[in-house]
Design a protein around this motif. Structure first.
Motif, PDB file in Angstrom:
ATOM      1  N   ALA A 191      11.363  -1.792  14.582  1.00 55.37           N
ATOM      2  CA  ALA A 191      11.223  -2.502  15.708  1.00 55.37           C
ATOM      3  C   ALA A 191       9.518  -2.808  16.055  1.00 55.37           C
ATOM      4  CB  ALA A 191      11.488  -1.715  16.971  1.00 55.37           C
ATOM      5  N   ALA A 192       8.701  -1.822  15.720  1.00 53.05           N
ATOM      6  CA  ALA A 192       7.347  -2.207  15.843  1.00 53.05           C
ATOM      7  C   ALA A 192       6.740  -3.481  15.023  1.00 53.05           C
ATOM      8  CB  ALA A 192       6.438  -1.016  15.430  1.00 53.05           C
ATOM      9  N   ARG A 193       7.529  -3.409  13.715  1.00 53.55           N
ATOM     10  CA  ARG A 193       7.055  -4.367  12.828  1.00 53.55           C
ATOM     11  C   ARG A 193       7.257  -5.674  13.259  1.00 53.55           C
ATOM     12  NH1 ARG A 193       6.252  -4.862   7.435  1.00 53.55           N
ATOM     13  NH2 ARG A 193       6.511  -2.589   7.277  1.00 53.55           N
ATOM     14  N   ALA A 194       8.451  -5.896  13.932  1.00 58.52           N
ATOM     15  CA  ALA A 194       8.638  -7.269  14.802  1.00 58.52           C
ATOM     16  C   ALA A 194       7.880  -7.530  15.902  1.00 58.52           C
ATOM     17  CB  ALA A 194      10.219  -7.020  15.074  1.00 58.52           C
ATOM     18  N   ALA A 195       7.586  -6.349  16.746  1.00 60.14           N
ATOM     19  CA  ALA A 195       6.754  -6.525  17.916  1.00 60.14           C
ATOM     20  C   ALA A 195       5.269  -6.847  17.533  1.00 60.14           C
ATOM     21  CB  ALA A 195       6.648  -5.305  18.553  1.00 60.14           C
ATOM     22  N   VAL A 196       4.794  -6.278  16.540  1.00 56.66           N
ATOM     23  CA  VAL A 196       3.236  -6.662  15.974  1.00 56.66           C
ATOM     24  C   VAL A 196       3.423  -8.064  15.341  1.00 56.66           C
ATOM     25  CG1 VAL A 196       1.713  -6.174  14.012  1.00 56.66           C
ATOM     26  CG2 VAL A 196       2.626  -4.323  15.456  1.00 56.66           C
ATOM     27  N   ALA A 197       4.338  -8.408  14.363  1.00 54.89           N
ATOM     28  CA  ALA A 197       4.384  -9.591  14.055  1.00 54.89           C
ATOM     29  C   ALA A 197       4.334 -10.759  15.026  1.00 54.89           C
ATOM     30  CB  ALA A 197       5.609 -10.030  13.115  1.00 54.89           C
ATOM     31  N   LEU A 200       1.469  -0.245  17.621  1.00 55.96           N
ATOM     32  CA  LEU A 200       0.792  -1.403  18.316  1.00 55.96           C
ATOM     33  C   LEU A 200      -0.549  -1.159  18.431  1.00 55.96           C
ATOM     34  CD1 LEU A 200       3.246  -1.871  21.508  1.00 55.96           C
ATOM     35  CD2 LEU A 200       3.194  -2.782  19.177  1.00 55.96           C
ATOM     36  N   ARG A 201      -0.989   0.198  18.405  1.00 55.58           N
ATOM     37  CA  ARG A 201      -2.582   0.501  18.552  1.00 55.58           C
ATOM     38  C   ARG A 201      -3.159   0.255  17.238  1.00 55.58           C
ATOM     39  NH1 ARG A 201      -1.653   4.481  21.196  1.00 55.58           N
ATOM     40  NH2 ARG A 201      -2.107   6.379  19.749  1.00 55.58           N
ATOM     41  N   HIS A 202      -2.366   0.599  16.160  1.00 51.31           N
ATOM     42  CA  HIS A 202      -3.105   0.484  14.511  1.00 51.31           C
ATOM     43  C   HIS A 202      -1.932  -0.362  13.828  1.00 51.31           C
ATOM     44  CE1 HIS A 202      -5.956   3.603  15.716  1.00 51.31           C
ATOM     45  NE2 HIS A 202      -4.973   4.387  16.285  1.00 51.31           N
ATOM     46  N   PRO A 203      -1.940  -1.279  13.994  1.00 49.32           N
ATOM     47  CA  PRO A 203      -0.789  -2.177  13.112  1.00 49.32           C
ATOM     48  C   PRO A 203      -0.963  -1.981  11.763  1.00 49.32           C
ATOM     49  CG  PRO A 203      -1.937  -3.636  14.746  1.00 49.32           C
ATOM     50  CD  PRO A 203      -2.885  -2.433  14.891  1.00 49.32           C
ATOM     51  N   TRP A 204      -1.921  -1.758  11.086  1.00 46.43           N
ATOM     52  CA  TRP A 204      -2.044  -1.666   9.666  1.00 46.43           C
ATOM     53  C   TRP A 204      -1.194  -0.397   9.316  1.00 46.43           C
ATOM     54  CZ3 TRP A 204      -3.683   2.986   8.141  1.00 46.43           C
ATOM     55  CH2 TRP A 204      -4.691   3.886   9.273  1.00 46.43           C
ATOM     56  N   LEU A 205      -0.708   0.368  10.111  1.00 46.73           N
ATOM     57  CA  LEU A 205       0.066   1.433   9.541  1.00 46.73           C
ATOM     58  C   LEU A 205       1.336   1.041   9.132  1.00 46.73           C
ATOM     59  CD1 LEU A 205      -0.089   3.975  12.748  1.00 46.73           C
ATOM     60  CD2 LEU A 205      -0.842   4.582  10.367  1.00 46.73           C
ATOM     61  N   LEU A 206       1.737  -0.258   9.554  1.00 48.21           N
ATOM     62  CA  LEU A 206       2.819  -0.585   9.222  1.00 48.21           C
ATOM     63  C   LEU A 206       2.662  -1.197   7.814  1.00 48.21           C
ATOM     64  CD1 LEU A 206       3.645  -2.633  12.437  1.00 48.21           C
ATOM     65  CD2 LEU A 206       5.010  -0.802  11.488  1.00 48.21           C
ATOM     66  N   GLN A 207       1.780  -1.476   7.127  1.00 43.77           N
ATOM     67  CA  GLN A 207       1.403  -2.094   5.893  1.00 43.77           C
ATOM     68  C   GLN A 207       1.437  -0.708   4.739  1.00 43.77           C
ATOM     69  OE1 GLN A 207      -2.103  -4.456   7.501  1.00 43.77           O
ATOM     70  NE2 GLN A 207      -1.502  -5.216   5.656  1.00 43.77           N
ATOM     71  N   TRP A 267       0.821  -1.047   0.040  1.00 45.03           N
ATOM     72  CA  TRP A 267      -0.088  -0.061  -0.086  1.00 45.03           C
ATOM     73  C   TRP A 267       0.986   1.254  -0.083  1.00 45.03           C
ATOM     74  CZ3 TRP A 267      -5.362   0.007   0.921  1.00 45.03           C
ATOM     75  CH2 TRP A 267      -5.936  -1.173   1.050  1.00 45.03           C
ATOM     76  N   HIS A 268       0.559   2.289  -0.907  1.00 45.23           N
ATOM     77  CA  HIS A 268       1.253   3.487  -0.972  1.00 45.23           C
ATOM     78  C   HIS A 268       0.361   4.646  -0.321  1.00 45.23           C
ATOM     79  CE1 HIS A 268       4.589   0.993  -2.895  1.00 45.23           C
ATOM     80  NE2 HIS A 268       3.438   0.533  -3.344  1.00 45.23           N
ATOM     81  N   SER A 269       0.794   5.531   0.318  1.00 48.47           N
ATOM     82  CA  SER A 269       0.264   6.735   0.557  1.00 48.47           C
ATOM     83  C   SER A 269       0.659   7.862  -0.577  1.00 48.47           C
ATOM     84  CB  SER A 269       0.521   7.320   2.124  1.00 48.47           C
ATOM     85  OG  SER A 269       1.894   7.774   2.160  1.00 48.47           O
ATOM     86  N   GLY A 270      -0.367   8.807  -0.486  1.00 51.75           N
ATOM     87  CA  GLY A 270       0.001   9.993  -1.506  1.00 51.75           C
ATOM     88  C   GLY A 270      -0.088   9.601  -2.975  1.00 51.75           C
ATOM     89  N   GLY A 310      -7.732  -5.632   9.679  1.00 54.42           N
ATOM     90  CA  GLY A 310      -6.476  -5.725   8.866  1.00 54.42           C
ATOM     91  C   GLY A 310      -6.694  -4.793   7.679  1.00 54.42           C
ATOM     92  N   LEU A 311      -5.748  -4.299   6.907  1.00 53.23           N
ATOM     93  CA  LEU A 311      -5.923  -3.223   5.678  1.00 53.23           C
ATOM     94  C   LEU A 311      -6.613  -4.208   4.822  1.00 53.23           C
ATOM     95  CD1 LEU A 311      -5.255  -0.104   5.593  1.00 53.23           C
ATOM     96  CD2 LEU A 311      -3.116  -0.781   4.672  1.00 53.23           C
ATOM     97  N   ALA A 312      -6.056  -5.370   4.779  1.00 50.22           N
ATOM     98  CA  ALA A 312      -6.711  -6.132   3.505  1.00 50.22           C
ATOM     99  C   ALA A 312      -8.097  -6.183   3.608  1.00 50.22           C
ATOM    100  CB  ALA A 312      -6.289  -7.543   3.603  1.00 50.22           C
TER     101      ALA A 312
END
Length: 256
Positions: free
Chosen positions: A176-182, A122-129, A9-12, A55-57
């Protein structure tokens, strides 16, 4: 436009003019026709709740419309596509980040910046996508950028270095958050904690791993496994890494 393809996913990536209108509230509601039932912030909140829960999907204009009790076609009269919707979602959640005064010097302020972002992921994991290499230039993003730069204002760093330091901290927290969310997600899907998984896996590994062939990894791996009671500890890794990143910034500032 924004997609969930193999490229992510891409913003902008929506219509720039329409995105700016939505982010900054530049378009006034039409005075003609029936009164509008929704607002863009209401739509964004519904979309965020959907992404948080599934999730974002799972995000689609149809699913968001269902949550709001309207048709997907009516939703398009507010937001032209999912691309612009994702940008509004991003800027909306950035508005959750506090911009409070922090006692202490630049290090305490920059640490607060990092911890606030960690909690947001951690509150909004979809941000990492969502790739934000072309960020949505909304009011919350700009306010946040101003706040984060304020953490290193007055340190003697040149302007470009200030920007790079803020980017460095943000990139570190993102990884770091990506690893924690996973780690959280695999526990949810498997129904098994890391400690439980390690409890079953470690004895099997001990039967096949030759300490003489892998002396350093056997020693260090054993010590880490005993300390973490798991193969890794994302939160502990975050704390360790954040301190090292700030140490590096301190060295840079001392040379300025």
């Amino acid at each position: 436009m924004t997609t969930d393809s193999k490229d992510g996913w891409h913003s902008g990536s929506g219509d720039p003019a329409r995105t700016v209108e939505l982010l900054w509230g530049l378009r006034e509601p039409s005075r003609r026709g029936p009164k509008q039932r929704l607002t863009v912030p209401q739509i964004a909140e519904a979309a965020i709740a959907l992404a948080d829960g599934e999730g974002l999907a799972a995000l689609s204009m149809r699913r968001v419309a269902e949550r709001l009790g309207v048709t997907a076609m009516s939703l398009y009269t507010y937001v032209p596509s999912k691309a612009e919707l994702v940008d509004v979602m991003l800027d909306t959640v950035l508005g959750e980040l506090p911009r409070t005064e922090v006692a202490g010097g630049w290090r305490a302020r920059l640490e607060r910046v990092a911890r606030d972002k960690w909690a947001l992921y951690l509150r909004h994991p979809w941000l990492l996508q969502v790739s934000t290499s072309r960020p949505p230039m909304g009011p919350n993003l700009m306010a946040r950028y101003e706040y984060e730069l304020g953490a290193v204002e007055g340190t003697g760093l040149p302007d470009v270095a200030m920007d790079l330091v803020v980017t460095l901290v943000g990139d570190y927290v993102h990884g770091a958050a990506r690893a924690a969310v996973a780690a959280v997600q695999i526990q949810q899907r498997s129904g098994m904690s890391d400690a439980q998984w390690w409890e079953g896996y470690a004895p099997l590994l001990a039967q096949v791993l030759d300490p003489e062939k892998y002396p350093v990894s056997s020693r260090v791996g054993t010590a880490a496994g005993e300390a973490f009671d798991a193969p890794n500890d994302p939160e502990r890794a975050f704390e360790f890494g954040l301190a090292r990143v700030l140490d590096g910034v301190e060295a840079l500032i001392s040379r300025s």
